[in-house]
Design a protein around this motif. Sequence first.
Motif, short mmCIF file in Angstrom:
data_model
loop_
_atom_site.label_atom_id
_atom_site.label_comp_id
_atom_site.label_asym_id
_atom_site.label_seq_id
_atom_site.Cartn_x
_atom_site.Cartn_y
_atom_site.Cartn_z
N PHE A 1 34.98 -38.60 12.13
CA PHE A 1 34.85 -38.75 13.58
C PHE A 1 33.46 -38.35 14.05
CE2 PHE A 1 39.52 -38.66 13.41
CZ PHE A 1 39.81 -39.71 14.26
N MET A 2 32.95 -37.24 13.51
CA MET A 2 31.67 -36.72 13.97
C MET A 2 30.53 -37.70 13.72
SD MET A 2 29.87 -33.05 13.14
CE MET A 2 29.99 -33.24 11.36
N TYR A 3 30.46 -38.27 12.52
CA TYR A 3 29.34 -39.15 12.20
C TYR A 3 29.49 -40.53 12.81
CZ TYR A 3 27.81 -35.36 9.27
OH TYR A 3 27.39 -34.14 8.84
N LEU A 4 30.72 -40.98 13.02
CA LEU A 4 30.90 -42.23 13.76
C LEU A 4 30.39 -42.05 15.19
CD1 LEU A 4 31.95 -45.12 13.98
CD2 LEU A 4 34.21 -44.17 14.56
N ASP A 5 30.77 -40.95 15.82
CA ASP A 5 30.31 -40.70 17.19
C ASP A 5 28.80 -40.50 17.25
OD1 ASP A 5 32.88 -40.89 18.14
OD2 ASP A 5 33.25 -38.73 18.17
N ALA A 6 28.24 -39.85 16.24
CA ALA A 6 26.82 -39.53 16.25
C ALA A 6 25.94 -40.76 16.10
CB ALA A 6 26.50 -38.52 15.14
N PHE A 7 26.43 -41.77 15.34
CA PHE A 7 25.54 -42.88 14.96
C PHE A 7 25.91 -44.24 15.54
CE2 PHE A 7 25.19 -40.02 11.09
CZ PHE A 7 23.97 -39.47 11.48
N ARG A 8 27.10 -44.39 16.08
CA ARG A 8 27.57 -45.74 16.42
C ARG A 8 26.76 -46.40 17.54
NH1 ARG A 8 33.51 -45.65 18.88
NH2 ARG A 8 33.01 -47.87 18.74
N GLU A 9 26.13 -45.62 18.40
CA GLU A 9 25.32 -46.20 19.47
C GLU A 9 23.87 -46.44 19.04
OE1 GLU A 9 26.67 -47.23 22.20
OE2 GLU A 9 28.63 -46.35 21.78
N ARG A 10 23.48 -45.84 17.92
CA ARG A 10 22.08 -45.92 17.48
C ARG A 10 21.86 -46.94 16.37
NH1 ARG A 10 20.77 -39.91 15.84
NH2 ARG A 10 18.79 -40.91 15.26
N TYR A 11 22.90 -47.19 15.57
CA TYR A 11 22.77 -48.08 14.43
C TYR A 11 23.99 -49.01 14.36
CZ TYR A 11 19.81 -44.09 13.06
OH TYR A 11 18.88 -43.09 13.04
N PRO A 12 23.86 -50.14 13.63
CA PRO A 12 25.04 -50.97 13.37
C PRO A 12 25.91 -50.30 12.31
CG PRO A 12 22.98 -52.19 12.97
CD PRO A 12 22.64 -50.75 13.09
N VAL A 13 26.91 -49.56 12.74
CA VAL A 13 27.72 -48.77 11.82
C VAL A 13 29.16 -48.74 12.31
CG1 VAL A 13 27.20 -46.60 13.02
CG2 VAL A 13 27.92 -46.52 10.65
N PHE A 14 30.10 -48.75 11.38
CA PHE A 14 31.50 -48.52 11.74
C PHE A 14 32.20 -47.79 10.61
CE2 PHE A 14 31.98 -52.35 9.28
CZ PHE A 14 33.30 -52.41 8.84
N ASN A 15 33.34 -47.19 10.93
CA ASN A 15 34.10 -46.44 9.94
C ASN A 15 35.40 -47.19 9.67
OD1 ASN A 15 36.20 -44.50 8.99
ND2 ASN A 15 34.48 -43.08 9.04
N ASP A 16 35.57 -47.65 8.45
CA ASP A 16 36.72 -48.49 8.14
C ASP A 16 38.02 -47.70 8.19
OD1 ASP A 16 37.82 -51.05 7.33
OD2 ASP A 16 38.28 -50.08 5.44
N ASP A 17 38.00 -46.42 7.83
CA ASP A 17 39.23 -45.61 7.87
C ASP A 17 39.74 -45.47 9.29
OD1 ASP A 17 39.13 -44.87 5.01
OD2 ASP A 17 37.32 -43.82 5.63
N ILE A 18 38.83 -45.32 10.23
CA ILE A 18 39.21 -45.15 11.63
C ILE A 18 39.41 -46.49 12.31
CG2 ILE A 18 38.47 -44.24 13.86
CD1 ILE A 18 36.90 -42.09 12.32
N GLN A 19 38.37 -47.34 12.28
CA GLN A 19 38.40 -48.58 13.05
C GLN A 19 39.04 -49.73 12.30
OE1 GLN A 19 34.17 -47.74 13.50
NE2 GLN A 19 34.34 -48.44 15.63
N GLY A 20 38.73 -49.88 11.01
CA GLY A 20 39.32 -50.97 10.24
C GLY A 20 40.82 -50.81 10.09
N THR A 21 41.25 -49.60 9.74
CA THR A 21 42.68 -49.34 9.62
C THR A 21 43.37 -49.56 10.95
OG1 THR A 21 42.25 -47.70 7.88
CG2 THR A 21 44.42 -47.64 8.93
N GLY A 22 42.74 -49.06 12.01
CA GLY A 22 43.31 -49.25 13.34
C GLY A 22 43.47 -50.71 13.70
N ALA A 23 42.46 -51.52 13.38
CA ALA A 23 42.50 -52.94 13.72
C ALA A 23 43.59 -53.68 12.95
CB ALA A 23 41.14 -53.58 13.46
N VAL A 24 43.70 -53.41 11.65
CA VAL A 24 44.68 -54.15 10.85
C VAL A 24 46.09 -53.74 11.24
CG1 VAL A 24 44.90 -52.61 8.83
CG2 VAL A 24 45.08 -55.08 8.53
N VAL A 25 46.29 -52.47 11.58
CA VAL A 25 47.62 -52.04 12.00
C VAL A 25 47.95 -52.61 13.38
CG1 VAL A 25 49.09 -50.06 12.54
CG2 VAL A 25 47.55 -49.96 10.58
#
Length: 549
Positions: A244-268
Amino acid sequence: MLYLRFLRRVPTFARTYAHASNLNVAPPKPAHGLTPPKLTDDDVHAERCLRQLRSKDKAIEKYIYLSQLKLTDENMFYKLCLRYMAEFTPLIYTPTVGDACIQFSHNFRRPEGLFVSIHDKGRIGSVIRNWPRIPEARIAVVTDGSRILGLGDLGVNGMPISIGKLSLYVAGAGIRPSSTLPICLDLGTNNETFLADPLYLGHRHPRVPSPDMSAFMHEFMDEMSKAFPKMLIQFEDFSTENAFMYLDAFRERYPVFNDDIQGTGAVVLAGFLNAAKLSSAASGRPLTDHRILFLGAGSAGVGVAMQLMSFFTLQGLSEEEARSRIYLVDSQGLIYDGRGPMAEHKKYFSRTDYAGPPVKDLLDIVDLVKPTALLGLSTTKGAFSQPVLELMAALNPRPIVFPLSNPVRLSECEFHEALTYTRGAVVFASGSPFDPEAYGGRTHYPGQGNNMYVFPGIGLGAILAQAKSVTDSMVEASALGLADALTPDERADDLIYPRLERIREISAHIACAVIRAAQKAGVDRNEALRKLSDGELNEYVTGKMWNPL
C-alpha cells in the motif's frame, strides 16, 4: 554483471537466434550438418516438445522443462503456450510457480532478469543500465520477495514470480518478449531456512529496516524512470504494509500499479458482477442487497474490498452505502472499531455498527452478518468448512463463494466441497484452477479469479496509450471489460469468467477499454489513438500483439 558475462559466453548463433525471435523475424539457419535433417518441421518439433513435457510426472519438473524451452527456443515456448493455454498457465504460474520459488536456489540453471540489491544503493542506476535491451524495454514486474503468494518471505527466491508474470504478459496480451524485464529486489530475508541454506542465491542477512528500504525504493524508481522513460512498472508480492505504501507513494509520479491490490481487485470485481446477477436471479433480491464478507484483510483482501466498492456504486449507491455492505475478518475475527487498535489499511472497513464482544469464529460471523457472498484471501486451508458452506446455502438460494488464496494447498475450500455442501447451488470462483465436477445430473464449471484475465490487458492498454499513470478508472475499466467478455455459450453454462483459451481476444477487449479510460482521465500521451473509432482501436491493438513465428 553476471548476466552480461553469461551473454558473452553464449555462442554467436544462440545470441542471434534469441534476438531475432524477439524481433519476430526468422532466425538464421545454422550451417548444413549442424542439425538433424528433419528438425526443420515446426509442427513435428512442437509435438516432440509437447510429448517431452507430458512425460514428466511432477508439475515442478514440467516447470523446469518449460523454463529451459523458453530460454533455448522462445518461439516454440510461446507457440505451445498459445495453443495449450489452459494446460500451460498453471505450470508457468500459479499454482506451480509457488514450488518453483521455494526451490529456486536449488534448481537454478542460469540467470534471467535483473537483480538489484540493497548493497547497490547509491549506484542503482549503473546496475539498471547493465540490462542489455534498454531501448526495447516497456514493462517490468518488480518484487522484493517479501510475501510470495501465501508462502511468505522468500527473498530472491521470489524471482520466478516476476518471470512467470511476464511470460503471461507475452502469451496473454502479445507483449513483445524483448520488451519485458523481470526484476527482483534483494533487501535481505527474514526466512531462517534460506539464511541457513548454503545454496541460497541472495544476500544472507535480515531484511533492512523500513527507512533504509524507503530510501532504496525512491532511488530505484527514480533511476528506472531515467533509464526506461517508456516503462510501465508492476509491483508484485510486496508485504502488505509496503504494498500500500509504495503504491500510494509512486502511482501519481510514474506509470505503476500493484497487481495484488489492483489486479486482484479488478478480476474479482469482474467475476462478482456476473456472480451477483446469477445469485440475485435465484433469490429475487436486488443487486444492491448483496453483502460481502471477506476472510483475510491483507493487501489483497483490502485491495479487493476497495475494488468491490465499485460494484455497489455502479448500482447507484453512495460510497458510504457501498462501504456498509462490506465486512472484513482477520486472524482476530470481525474487524470493528470497538475491538481496539488495528493496522492503518484495515480502518476504512472497520465496522461502526457493532459494539459487542469480539466475534472470532467464522461460523458465528456468517450467522451475524448473513452475507450473500463469502470471499477468502486468508491463505487458511479449509477455512470454509462444511458448517460454514451449509449455512451460506441456508441463507442464499445461490451463495457466492470465492476461495481466492493461492496455491491450491492454501485455498479456503475446494470446488467439490463447495458443490457438495451447498447441494450444487454455489456460484464459485477460486484463485487456483479446479476441474469441472459432475453434480445433480449436470456438469458444473468452476470460475478461476485468475489475475491473468486482466493484468495483460491493463499492461497492453497502458503501454499503447503511453499512460503517465495508471488510474483507478483504468483498473475499473479492465474489470468491466472482462465482465462483458462472456459469450452467449459461456453465459448458458453459468460461467462468470470467459474460457482462458480466448485470452488474446479478451486482452484486446480490455486494452481498448483501458485506453479509453486513460484518454478520459487525460493521462494518455499517445494522442493519435483518440481519433480512432472503437473498431479501428481494436484493430490497432490486435495488430500490435506479438505472435511467435
